[in-house]
Design a protein around this motif. Structure first.
Motif, PDB file in Angstrom:
ATOM      1  N   ILE A 136       0.837  -1.201   0.000  1.00  0.00           N
ATOM      2  CA  ILE A 136       0.000   0.000   0.000  1.00  0.00           C
ATOM      3  C   ILE A 136       0.871   1.250   0.000  1.00  0.00           C
ATOM      4  CG2 ILE A 136      -1.630   1.330   1.396  1.00  0.00           C
ATOM      5  CD1 ILE A 136      -2.869  -1.403   2.207  1.00  0.00           C
ATOM      6  N   ALA A 137       1.926   1.267   0.808  1.00  0.00           N
ATOM      7  CA  ALA A 137       2.818   2.426   0.871  1.00  0.00           C
ATOM      8  C   ALA A 137       3.474   2.679  -0.482  1.00  0.00           C
ATOM      9  CB  ALA A 137       3.874   2.220   1.948  1.00  0.00           C
ATOM     10  N   VAL A 138       3.909   1.625  -1.168  1.00  0.00           N
ATOM     11  CA  VAL A 138       4.546   1.773  -2.480  1.00  0.00           C
ATOM     12  C   VAL A 138       3.540   2.312  -3.491  1.00  0.00           C
ATOM     13  CG1 VAL A 138       5.537   0.472  -4.406  1.00  0.00           C
ATOM     14  CG2 VAL A 138       6.346   0.068  -2.077  1.00  0.00           C
ATOM     15  N   ILE A 139       2.300   1.831  -3.442  1.00  0.00           N
ATOM     16  CA  ILE A 139       1.266   2.316  -4.367  1.00  0.00           C
ATOM     17  C   ILE A 139       0.997   3.796  -4.137  1.00  0.00           C
ATOM     18  CG2 ILE A 139      -1.204   2.134  -4.919  1.00  0.00           C
ATOM     19  CD1 ILE A 139      -0.898  -0.922  -4.481  1.00  0.00           C
ATOM     20  N   VAL A 140       0.892   4.211  -2.875  1.00  0.00           N
ATOM     21  CA  VAL A 140       0.644   5.619  -2.561  1.00  0.00           C
ATOM     22  C   VAL A 140       1.798   6.481  -3.058  1.00  0.00           C
ATOM     23  CG1 VAL A 140       0.454   7.273  -0.661  1.00  0.00           C
ATOM     24  CG2 VAL A 140      -0.892   5.180  -0.622  1.00  0.00           C
ATOM     25  N   ILE A 141       3.028   6.056  -2.815  1.00  0.00           N
ATOM     26  CA  ILE A 141       4.194   6.821  -3.268  1.00  0.00           C
ATOM     27  C   ILE A 141       4.213   6.910  -4.788  1.00  0.00           C
ATOM     28  CG2 ILE A 141       6.721   6.793  -3.417  1.00  0.00           C
ATOM     29  CD1 ILE A 141       6.666   5.653  -0.517  1.00  0.00           C
ATOM     30  N   ALA A 142       3.905   5.801  -5.461  1.00  0.00           N
ATOM     31  CA  ALA A 142       3.880   5.796  -6.928  1.00  0.00           C
ATOM     32  C   ALA A 142       2.813   6.765  -7.443  1.00  0.00           C
ATOM     33  CB  ALA A 142       3.631   4.394  -7.452  1.00  0.00           C
ATOM     34  N   ALA A 143       1.652   6.799  -6.797  1.00  0.00           N
ATOM     35  CA  ALA A 143       0.579   7.705  -7.210  1.00  0.00           C
ATOM     36  C   ALA A 143       1.008   9.156  -7.054  1.00  0.00           C
ATOM     37  CB  ALA A 143      -0.685   7.423  -6.396  1.00  0.00           C
ATOM     38  N   VAL A 144       1.710   9.475  -5.968  1.00  0.00           N
ATOM     39  CA  VAL A 144       2.195  10.841  -5.748  1.00  0.00           C
ATOM     40  C   VAL A 144       3.220  11.214  -6.819  1.00  0.00           C
ATOM     41  CG1 VAL A 144       3.552  12.282  -4.172  1.00  0.00           C
ATOM     42  CG2 VAL A 144       1.701  10.870  -3.280  1.00  0.00           C
ATOM     43  N   VAL A 145       4.126  10.302  -7.115  1.00  0.00           N
ATOM     44  CA  VAL A 145       5.149  10.574  -8.128  1.00  0.00           C
ATOM     45  C   VAL A 145       4.501  10.817  -9.491  1.00  0.00           C
ATOM     46  CG1 VAL A 145       7.064   9.537  -9.424  1.00  0.00           C
ATOM     47  CG2 VAL A 145       7.005   9.383  -6.936  1.00  0.00           C
ATOM     48  N   VAL A 146       3.534   9.995  -9.847  1.00  0.00           N
ATOM     49  CA  VAL A 146       2.846  10.159 -11.138  1.00  0.00           C
ATOM     50  C   VAL A 146       2.111  11.491 -11.176  1.00  0.00           C
ATOM     51  CG1 VAL A 146       0.948   9.248 -12.546  1.00  0.00           C
ATOM     52  CG2 VAL A 146       2.670   7.701 -11.635  1.00  0.00           C
ATOM     53  N   THR A 147       1.445  11.840 -10.068  1.00  0.00           N
ATOM     54  CA  THR A 147       0.718  13.110 -10.015  1.00  0.00           C
ATOM     55  C   THR A 147       1.670  14.285 -10.199  1.00  0.00           C
ATOM     56  OG1 THR A 147      -0.915  12.138  -8.531  1.00  0.00           O
ATOM     57  CG2 THR A 147      -0.815  14.536  -8.583  1.00  0.00           C
ATOM     58  N   VAL A 148       2.794  14.262  -9.502  1.00  0.00           N
ATOM     59  CA  VAL A 148       3.779  15.340  -9.631  1.00  0.00           C
ATOM     60  C   VAL A 148       4.310  15.399 -11.064  1.00  0.00           C
ATOM     61  CG1 VAL A 148       6.100  16.070  -8.916  1.00  0.00           C
ATOM     62  CG2 VAL A 148       4.424  15.367  -7.201  1.00  0.00           C
TER      63      VAL A 148
END
Length: 188
Positions: A136-148
């Motif tokens: 879950i933590a990796v998915i959240v971080i990946a989503a933030v990176v994609v958004t940025v």
């Protein structure tokens, strides 16, 4: 009759009526049960028996050596193991419960209580072994990176397009100036 501890203090008293029988061969004694005594006080006990008109008699009672038995479990319980691999443990010692992957022990230590019972049952419940939290933590971080990255790309395109628009306006102005000069040159 009295149950005495190792210092001859009375723990409990029971009044017992003598059983009657027609003959000694048909007589069966009734058991006398003392309950609620902490196991640690069950060492060095004496039983004091007294009869009307007779001297008191004190009889030593066999020490209670309370132990806890290793719990049993079936394959459907998701308990992987219980250690140590001993049939019995002494009061104050503990068995340790390990569960199958994806399951957590309700109580990882089963302590042998003074009563001779374990503090809990070996129960393993469906749970997380920690991996799900990391996913879950990796998915959240990946989503933030994609958004940025997307926001940055949109900003860059706007900035680039704004610069291109200004450059195109300058080219148009240059082209318009050239046509004005050509018109001036061609006029008589």
């Amino acid at each position: 009759m009295d149950l005495l501890d190792s210092s001859n203090a009375t723990l409990q008293t029971k009044n017992v009526s003598p059983d009657t029988a027609d003959s000694c061969s048909s007589w069966t004694p009734s058991p006398v049960v003392f309950t609620g005594i902490p196991t640690k006080k069950m060492i060095g006990l004496n039983l004091k028996i007294y009869f009307e008109g007779s001297p008191d008699v004190s009889i030593p009672v066999k020490d209670v050596d309370a132990k806890c038995s290793k719990p049993t479990f079936d394959g459907s319980s998701n308990v992987a193991s219980v250690t140590p691999d001993q049939a019995n443990i002494d009061i104050g010692e503990a068995y340790t419960v390990s569960c199958n992957s994806g399951f957590n022990a309700q109580a990882s230590e089963l302590t042998c209580l003074e009563s001779g019972a374990l503090s809990a049952e070996p129960i393993c419940e469906k749970g997380s072994d920690g991996l799900a939290g990391w996913v879950i933590a990796v998915i959240v971080i990946a989503a933030v990176v994609v958004t940025v990255a997307v926001v940055g790309a949109v900003w860059m395109l706007k900035f680039k397009n704004k610069g291109k628009e200004e450059e195109d306006k300058k080219k148009d102005a240059v082209v318009n100036m050239k046509s004005v000069e050509e018109n001036l040159d061609s006029s008589p």
